[in-house]
Design a protein around this motif. Structure first.
Motif, mmCIF file in Angstrom:
data_model
loop_
_atom_site.group_PDB
_atom_site.id
_atom_site.type_symbol
_atom_site.label_atom_id
_atom_site.label_comp_id
_atom_site.label_asym_id
_atom_site.label_seq_id
_atom_site.Cartn_x
_atom_site.Cartn_y
_atom_site.Cartn_z
ATOM 1 N N ASP A 1 0.831 -1.213 0.000
ATOM 2 C CA ASP A 1 0.000 0.000 0.000
ATOM 3 C C ASP A 1 0.862 1.258 0.000
ATOM 4 O OD1 ASP A 1 -2.255 -1.595 -0.005
ATOM 5 O OD2 ASP A 1 -2.748 -1.245 2.110
ATOM 6 N N ALA A 2 1.940 1.258 0.768
ATOM 7 C CA ALA A 2 2.818 2.435 0.817
ATOM 8 C C ALA A 2 3.492 2.671 -0.533
ATOM 9 C CB ALA A 2 3.869 2.271 1.915
ATOM 10 N N LEU A 3 4.020 1.614 -1.149
ATOM 11 C CA LEU A 3 4.703 1.765 -2.432
ATOM 12 C C LEU A 3 3.739 2.210 -3.531
ATOM 13 C CD1 LEU A 3 7.042 -1.368 -2.340
ATOM 14 C CD2 LEU A 3 7.687 1.028 -1.977
ATOM 15 N N VAL A 4 2.578 1.592 -3.589
ATOM 16 C CA VAL A 4 1.582 1.964 -4.598
ATOM 17 C C VAL A 4 1.096 3.393 -4.356
ATOM 18 C CG1 VAL A 4 -0.769 1.474 -5.425
ATOM 19 C CG2 VAL A 4 0.864 -0.395 -5.101
ATOM 20 N N GLY A 5 0.886 3.740 -3.106
ATOM 21 C CA GLY A 5 0.442 5.096 -2.787
ATOM 22 C C GLY A 5 1.464 6.146 -3.185
#
Length: 184
Positions: A24-28
């Motif tokens: 989620d952090a990387l995609v965000g």
């Protein structure tokens, strides 16, 4: 870490696990970078697959269409369609392969080189400005994580090239290559 043991039978990590939080952090981050930079780009908006193809040709000038299709994990006719669009938009040049007159070699146009260069510069400026706003401990932690993130990307790339078997009861999801960000 016990996160692997708590996966559901379909092989998906439940919310709140390390895998989910990292993803989620990387995609965000990628999504926010794209959104922040999208407005200042000259020319038509490019789709993700078009940008992936341009970035591939940037890193491997003269790559063939079938080799690009294999690298991007797309059907050859899909890559041919992308090539035709990018040639029409003056971002790619299709040259006849001297070794095989039936094959084409791809090269970026000056317009594509400038667009990608602009994207890279603007992305580095944006991320650089935000990094300076973090405290030194956060910057050090992010810097220290880079080798592990590169290894993770490499393992994901290997998994695409040599997919492992699907867990019992699960269906294989389509896989797409990892990208850093796309100038769309």
């Amino acid at each position: 870490m016990e996160d692997e043991a708590i996966q559901d039978p379909g092989g998906h990590a439940p919310p709140g696990t390390f895998e989910t939080e990292l993803t989620d952090a990387l995609v965000g981050i990628q999504r926010l970078i794209r959104r922040r930079l999208r407005g200042g780009l000259a020319g038509p908006r490019l789709r993700g697959a078009e940008v992936e193809l341009l970035r591939l040709v940037e890193s491997r000038p003269g790559i063939g269409v079938s080799e690009a299709a294999k690298e991007l994990h797309l059907a050859s006719n899909s890559v041919s369609t992308l090539v035709n669009q990018l040639v029409r938009d003056a971002y790619l040049v299709r040259e006849t392969d001297p070794a095989d007159r039936r094959a084409a070699r791809l090269r970026l146009t000056e317009a594509a080189e400038k667009r990608l260069e602009d994207w890279h510069r603007r992305r580095a400026d944006l991320v650089g400005r935000q990094l300076t706003r973090l405290d030194e401990a956060d910057r050090d932690a992010l810097h220290a994580a880079l080798p592990a993130l590169r290894r993770l990307a490499g393992r994901l790339r290997e998994d695409i090239e040599e997919p492992t078997s699907t867990p019992a009861g699960a269906t294989a999801a389509p896989r797409a290559p990892w990208t850093e960000g796309t100038p769309s």
